[in-house]
Design an enzyme around this catalytic site. Structure first.
Site, mmCIF file in Angstrom:
data_model
loop_
_atom_site.group_PDB
_atom_site.id
_atom_site.type_symbol
_atom_site.label_atom_id
_atom_site.label_comp_id
_atom_site.label_asym_id
_atom_site.label_seq_id
_atom_site.Cartn_x
_atom_site.Cartn_y
_atom_site.Cartn_z
ATOM 1 N N SER A 49 28.760 -3.818 4.197
ATOM 2 C CA SER A 49 29.310 -3.159 5.378
ATOM 3 C C SER A 49 28.477 -3.400 6.634
ATOM 4 O O SER A 49 28.976 -3.217 7.744
ATOM 5 C CB SER A 49 29.443 -1.651 5.137
ATOM 6 O OG SER A 49 28.171 -1.032 5.055
ATOM 7 N N LYS A 90 24.248 2.499 8.054
ATOM 8 C CA LYS A 90 25.204 2.243 9.141
ATOM 9 C C LYS A 90 24.458 2.185 10.468
ATOM 10 O O LYS A 90 23.286 2.548 10.571
ATOM 11 C CB LYS A 90 26.271 3.347 9.211
ATOM 12 C CG LYS A 90 27.048 3.587 7.935
ATOM 13 C CD LYS A 90 27.967 2.444 7.564
ATOM 14 C CE LYS A 90 28.711 2.735 6.269
ATOM 15 N NZ LYS A 90 29.492 1.566 5.800
#
Length: 251
Positions: A49, A90
């Site tokens: 991701s 993230k």
């Protein structure tokens, strides 16, 4: 006799300097490792991701920080029950009180209406002029919270997937445990995780680089001093051996 004394003096000085080099080297080497163990935690990135910044399986060093130290653009490790109660990695793109949206007329992410340049996204192949997100969104970040996106916007399960939650896709600052500073494995991916300058003009700017680089230099220089100082004795003894005379003496 005079020559022997001079040689002995040089040998004594060399021994002192080599001992000093080993002592200083030990301090730098062990001190660098000790500081690194206190300030950093190693993590293995679980998914793609955050590609291309870091990939699945990459081993990274993350500086232990408090949530209050987080700035926009930081790649952070956090754990939130709503997101599965597992450590996740993230990028922070919005802080409490800000409106984060995508995409403007040029396909860019905006923070309180200000477009942000995100060169770390690179080409991701979903078309639409390579917008900052394949899906449009807008959210106001609750106070004391962070809005987080993955760099692989086509496949990342990030704040966009949690917009209907009570926190509007955000996580509290207290959920953050560390900030990524460097990729240490695999060897081909070695490098620093840079602070993106696209967020620098916004209030608060970006965070300062972590101490991983000077700590790495301390360890490397310390190792060199220890090896160099330890090698001096054998090399000095080898150089002081008397040379054998060649040939026989004729009467």
């Amino acid at each position: 006799m005079g020559g022997t004394m001079r040689t002995g003096g040089r040998g004594c000085l060399g021994g002192v300097l080599s001992g000093l080099a080993v002592a200083v080297g030990c301090v730098l080497f062990l001190g660098g490792f000790a500081c690194g163990a206190v300030l950093y935690r190693p993590y293995t990135v679980p998914t793609d991701s955050m590609s291309p910044t870091v990939g699945a399986g990459d081993r990274v060093l993350a500086q232990r920080i408090d949530g209050s130290e987080v700035r926009r653009g930081d790649v952070v490790v956090f754990t939130d029950r709503t997101w599965g109660d597992l450590p996740m990695v993230k990028r922070v793109v919005g802080l409490g009180g800000e409106e984060v949206a995508c995409c403007d007329a040029d396909g860019r992410l905006t923070v309180d209406g200000e477009p942000v340049r995100e060169p770390y996204l690179r080409s991701q192949g979903w078309g639409a002029g390579e917008a900052a997100s394949p899906t449009e969104f807008a959210a106001t970040v609750p106070e004391g919270s962070l809005f987080l996106l993955g760099d692989q916007r086509a496949g990342s399960q990030d704040s966009r997937a949690h917009l209907q939650d009570a926190g509007r896709g955000s996580v509290p600052r207290s959920a953050v445990a560390a900030r990524l500073d460097a990729v240490v494995w695999p060897p081909g991916g070695l490098g620093m995780v840079d602070r993106p300058q696209g967020f620098a003009a916004l209030p608060g700017g970006v965070s300062a680089p972590g101490p991983v680089r000077p700590l790495a230099w301390a360890v490397a220089i310390g190792a060199a001093l220890v090896l160099g100082g330890a090698a001096y004795g054998p090399l000095a003894r080898l150089g002081s051996r008397p040379r054998k005379r060649s040939g026989a003496t004729r009467g």
